[in-house]
Motif scaffolding. Structure first.
Motif, PDB file in Angstrom:
ATOM      1  N   SER A 129      -7.597 -62.737  35.920  1.00 28.15           N
ATOM      2  CA  SER A 129      -8.257 -62.033  34.814  1.00 28.15           C
ATOM      3  C   SER A 129      -9.155 -62.969  34.026  1.00 28.15           C
ATOM      4  CB  SER A 129      -7.209 -61.408  33.882  1.00 28.15           C
ATOM      5  OG  SER A 129      -6.423 -60.462  34.553  1.00 28.15           O
ATOM      6  N   GLY A 130      -8.676 -64.205  33.818  1.00 28.53           N
ATOM      7  CA  GLY A 130      -9.484 -65.182  33.094  1.00 28.53           C
ATOM      8  C   GLY A 130     -10.783 -65.498  33.810  1.00 28.53           C
ATOM      9  N   LEU A 131     -10.710 -65.651  35.119  1.00 28.09           N
ATOM     10  CA  LEU A 131     -11.923 -65.921  35.906  1.00 28.09           C
ATOM     11  C   LEU A 131     -12.896 -64.755  35.820  1.00 28.09           C
ATOM     12  CD1 LEU A 131     -10.202 -67.548  39.002  1.00 28.09           C
ATOM     13  CD2 LEU A 131     -11.832 -68.692  37.482  1.00 28.09           C
ATOM     14  N   VAL A 132     -12.383 -63.536  35.924  1.00 27.81           N
ATOM     15  CA  VAL A 132     -13.241 -62.354  35.818  1.00 27.81           C
ATOM     16  C   VAL A 132     -13.885 -62.293  34.443  1.00 27.81           C
ATOM     17  CG1 VAL A 132     -13.203 -59.829  35.702  1.00 27.81           C
ATOM     18  CG2 VAL A 132     -11.998 -61.008  37.566  1.00 27.81           C
ATOM     19  N   MET A 133     -13.088 -62.554  33.416  1.00 30.84           N
ATOM     20  CA  MET A 133     -13.562 -62.499  32.035  1.00 30.84           C
ATOM     21  C   MET A 133     -14.718 -63.471  31.802  1.00 30.84           C
ATOM     22  SD  MET A 133     -11.265 -63.210  28.625  1.00 30.84           S
ATOM     23  CE  MET A 133      -9.857 -62.424  29.421  1.00 30.84           C
ATOM     24  N   ASN A 134     -14.687 -64.592  32.514  1.00 32.17           N
ATOM     25  CA  ASN A 134     -15.723 -65.618  32.324  1.00 32.17           C
ATOM     26  C   ASN A 134     -16.800 -65.587  33.395  1.00 32.17           C
ATOM     27  OD1 ASN A 134     -14.949 -67.699  29.991  1.00 32.17           O
ATOM     28  ND2 ASN A 134     -13.045 -66.918  30.918  1.00 32.17           N
ATOM     29  N   GLY A 135     -16.845 -64.494  34.160  1.00 35.67           N
ATOM     30  CA  GLY A 135     -17.937 -64.303  35.121  1.00 35.67           C
ATOM     31  C   GLY A 135     -17.746 -64.952  36.473  1.00 35.67           C
ATOM     32  N   ASP A 136     -16.591 -65.566  36.712  1.00 34.92           N
ATOM     33  CA  ASP A 136     -16.346 -66.219  38.002  1.00 34.92           C
ATOM     34  C   ASP A 136     -15.667 -65.238  38.958  1.00 34.92           C
ATOM     35  OD1 ASP A 136     -17.330 -68.765  37.096  1.00 34.92           O
ATOM     36  OD2 ASP A 136     -15.457 -68.984  35.971  1.00 34.92           O
ATOM     37  N   VAL A 137     -16.377 -64.158  39.266  1.00 33.55           N
ATOM     38  CA  VAL A 137     -15.773 -63.055  40.003  1.00 33.55           C
ATOM     39  C   VAL A 137     -15.432 -63.447  41.432  1.00 33.55           C
ATOM     40  CG1 VAL A 137     -16.108 -60.688  40.809  1.00 33.55           C
ATOM     41  CG2 VAL A 137     -16.943 -61.367  38.546  1.00 33.55           C
ATOM     42  N   LYS A 138     -16.374 -64.069  42.126  1.00 40.12           N
ATOM     43  CA  LYS A 138     -16.131 -64.434  43.527  1.00 40.12           C
ATOM     44  C   LYS A 138     -14.951 -65.411  43.646  1.00 40.12           C
ATOM     45  CE  LYS A 138     -19.268 -62.084  45.731  1.00 40.12           C
ATOM     46  NZ  LYS A 138     -20.419 -62.690  46.431  1.00 40.12           N
ATOM     47  N   ILE A 139     -14.811 -66.311  42.674  1.00 41.48           N
ATOM     48  CA  ILE A 139     -13.672 -67.244  42.693  1.00 41.48           C
ATOM     49  C   ILE A 139     -12.366 -66.489  42.518  1.00 41.48           C
ATOM     50  CG2 ILE A 139     -12.614 -69.232  41.558  1.00 41.48           C
ATOM     51  CD1 ILE A 139     -15.389 -70.148  40.729  1.00 41.48           C
ATOM     52  N   SER A 140     -12.396 -65.449  41.668  1.00 35.81           N
ATOM     53  CA  SER A 140     -11.181 -64.652  41.459  1.00 35.81           C
ATOM     54  C   SER A 140     -10.785 -63.942  42.751  1.00 35.81           C
ATOM     55  CB  SER A 140     -11.383 -63.633  40.333  1.00 35.81           C
ATOM     56  OG  SER A 140     -12.219 -62.566  40.727  1.00 35.81           O
ATOM     57  N   PHE A 141     -11.776 -63.513  43.537  1.00 31.07           N
ATOM     58  CA  PHE A 141     -11.478 -62.893  44.829  1.00 31.07           C
ATOM     59  C   PHE A 141     -10.756 -63.879  45.752  1.00 31.07           C
ATOM     60  CE2 PHE A 141     -15.369 -59.841  44.550  1.00 31.07           C
ATOM     61  CZ  PHE A 141     -14.744 -59.171  43.510  1.00 31.07           C
ATOM     62  N   GLY A 142     -11.257 -65.106  45.770  1.00 31.95           N
ATOM     63  CA  GLY A 142     -10.637 -66.126  46.610  1.00 31.95           C
ATOM     64  C   GLY A 142      -9.215 -66.426  46.176  1.00 31.95           C
ATOM     65  N   LEU A 143      -9.000 -66.442  44.863  1.00 31.33           N
ATOM     66  CA  LEU A 143      -7.664 -66.723  44.344  1.00 31.33           C
ATOM     67  C   LEU A 143      -6.708 -65.580  44.666  1.00 31.33           C
ATOM     68  CD1 LEU A 143      -6.759 -69.232  42.858  1.00 31.33           C
ATOM     69  CD2 LEU A 143      -6.895 -67.980  40.720  1.00 31.33           C
ATOM     70  N   PHE A 144      -7.229 -64.368  44.635  1.00 32.16           N
ATOM     71  CA  PHE A 144      -6.413 -63.210  45.024  1.00 32.16           C
ATOM     72  C   PHE A 144      -5.960 -63.353  46.480  1.00 32.16           C
ATOM     73  CE2 PHE A 144      -6.366 -59.008  47.124  1.00 32.16           C
ATOM     74  CZ  PHE A 144      -5.303 -58.427  46.459  1.00 32.16           C
ATOM     75  N   GLY A 145      -6.868 -63.798  47.333  1.00 36.16           N
ATOM     76  CA  GLY A 145      -6.516 -64.013  48.732  1.00 36.16           C
ATOM     77  C   GLY A 145      -5.450 -65.089  48.898  1.00 36.16           C
ATOM     78  N   GLN A 146      -5.545 -66.167  48.107  1.00 38.42           N
ATOM     79  CA  GLN A 146      -4.532 -67.226  48.166  1.00 38.42           C
ATOM     80  C   GLN A 146      -3.166 -66.702  47.740  1.00 38.42           C
ATOM     81  OE1 GLN A 146      -5.498 -70.941  46.223  1.00 38.42           O
ATOM     82  NE2 GLN A 146      -7.662 -70.735  46.722  1.00 38.42           N
ATOM     83  N   ALA A 147      -3.143 -65.925  46.668  1.00 41.48           N
ATOM     84  CA  ALA A 147      -1.876 -65.368  46.177  1.00 41.48           C
ATOM     85  C   ALA A 147      -1.233 -64.488  47.247  1.00 41.48           C
ATOM     86  CB  ALA A 147      -2.111 -64.567  44.900  1.00 41.48           C
ATOM     87  N   GLU A 148      -2.059 -63.705  47.912  1.00 39.20           N
ATOM     88  CA  GLU A 148      -1.536 -62.812  48.955  1.00 39.20           C
ATOM     89  C   GLU A 148      -0.947 -63.615  50.119  1.00 39.20           C
ATOM     90  OE1 GLU A 148      -3.125 -59.111  51.742  1.00 39.20           O
ATOM     91  OE2 GLU A 148      -4.495 -60.136  50.363  1.00 39.20           O
TER      92      GLU A 148
END
Length: 423
Positions: free
Chosen positions: A325-344
């Motif tokens: 959520s923090g990454l999305v909030m600060n505009g780092d959307v693509k990084i948040s996608f990558g982090l979601f993949g790592q969590a999965e």
């Protein structure tokens, strides 16, 4: 029928009824039954051995609720009858599994075995019906307890809170105080959570005054709940007063105070307290770590939020949601996608909050295809049912992209009524 012979039946109507959702328990006793002593019947079957007793208690204590039910069924098939010490453990397993059907059968057995006047068994039945959402039946069982103890009162109070009836829970707490029983720390924590849910600062203040009169404010769990209540009701001055007066603070206390500052738009105070916590050598557990990540993200300092995240040894789903959520909030959307993949990949299962963050990111970055993919994966891949908030994110995404027909179609296909925010 011979004199003294017992004729008790438990009439359960509507179990599994999709319209009423109410068991409506009716205990029917003959005059002979009412005149009998309340000693357990010994003619039903053999009593459980101490070894059986210990096995059931051990399984429940280790949260092995399915195994508990299986072992209980095995003992019953062999003709063994639980006792008043075993029934509460089996009923707890039923409550945790939301197995109302088995719970009602056990209730029948409790009555037949003569344990229906045991306060601990009856309290376990209150917990069962309340946990399964049958408050009317829980209240009926509660009312039948001849001598209620604090645990009984806490069970019905927790039941009301569990179904969102916080006002009723507070009313029950007032009735508890009228009995001259002294609530324990768990009861206090629960009723303070009801005040928090209602945002009822005045009620919280009255309970806080009672806590101080009883000398319970030195209990770290109670005091932390008071801090949390004031913080979530918007009174940070009183929250800080309680916090500063605590002789002992744990990680949860610090987290409640830091998060309170962050939620009330006081980032500087939150940051100062966080630094003070670090100086006092508190390690970042998931509670404080999550609050710190959220704080740094809202202050626009994702580098510091990332450092906190990397330094945390324990990362649960809430922590991962905070950094995404923090990454999305600060505009780092693509990084948040990558982090979601790592969590999965490491086995962290997403929840509804995870997808709200991802879909918001897609909306702000105009990533329509990615948004559709995440939205569809909720049900197809992760067995999560989208809520009105998720539909709202998708409608916003499609609207921003100019796909108004598709947005309107999504609104029409929503399984729930749209609200003002959701379309």
């Amino acid at each position: 029928m011979n004199a003294g012979q017992t004729n008790i039946s438990l009439n359960v109507e509507g179990v599994g009824d999709q319209e009423t959702h109410t068991p409506r328990l009716q205990l029917i006793q003959t005059p002979q039954a009412c005149s009998r002593s309340h000693s357990p019947s010994r003619s039903l079957s053999r009593q459980l051995s101490p070894e059986h007793d210990l096995e059931i208690r051990g399984l429940v204590s280790n949260d092995c609720f399915d195994d508990t039910v299986e072992f209980y069924s095995l003992t019953r098939s062999e003709g063994f009858l639980p006792n008043n010490f075993t029934f509460p453990f089996v009923l707890k397993a039923c409550a945790r599994l939301l197995d109302l059907q088995l719970g009602v059968k056990i209730h029948t057995l409790v009555v037949k075995a003569g344990f229906d006047y045991d306060v601990f068994v009856k309290t376990s039945l209150v917990c069962l019906y309340a946990k399964c959402g049958f408050l009317e039946d829980a209240h009926k069982v509660f009312g039948d307890i001849p001598e209620k103890n604090v645990v009984s009162w806490t069970a019905i109070i927790s039941g009301y809170i569990g179904v969102g009836k916080s006002r009723e829970a507070i009313d029950m707490f007032r009735r508890l105080l009228e009995t001259k029983l002294v609530p324990d720390s768990f009861t206090i924590v629960r009723v303070l959570s009801a005040c928090t849910q209602l945002g009822d600062k005045n009620c919280g203040e009255r309970i806080h005054k009672w806590i101080m009169e009883m000398g319970m404010v030195r209990n770290v769990f109670v005091a932390t709940s008071v801090v949390d209540m004031y913080a979530k009701c918007g009174n940070m001055e009183k929250a800080r007063g309680v916090f500063d007066g605590m002789p002992k603070k744990d990680i949860v206390t610090w987290g409640a105070m830091i998060q309170g500052y962050a939620l009330n738009g006081l980032p500087r105070e939150a940051m100062d307290l966080f630094l003070q916590m670090q100086r006092e050598n508190f390690l970042c557990n998931p509670v404080v770590g999550t609050a710190s990540i959220d704080l740094y993200a809202k202050c626009g300092s994702m580098a510091r939020a990332w450092e906190v995240f990397k330094g945390m040894k324990e990362k649960d789903r809430v922590v991962w949601n905070a950094i995404i959520s923090g990454l999305v909030m600060n505009g780092d959307v693509k990084i948040s996608f990558g982090l979601f993949g790592q969590a999965e990949k490491i086995g962290i299962k997403p929840d509804g909050n995870t997808f709200i963050a991802l879909l918001c990111g897609c909306s702000h970055a105009d990533l329509v295809d990615e948004g559709r993919q995440y939205f569809n994966s909720m049900d197809c891949v992760f067995s999560l049912t989208p809520t009105v908030e998720h539909y709202g994110c998708m409608v916003d995404l499609l609207g921003r992209a100019g796909l108004l027909d598709e947005a309107h179609q999504m609104i029409r296909n929503m399984p729930m009524e749209a609200n003002a925010n959701g379309g």
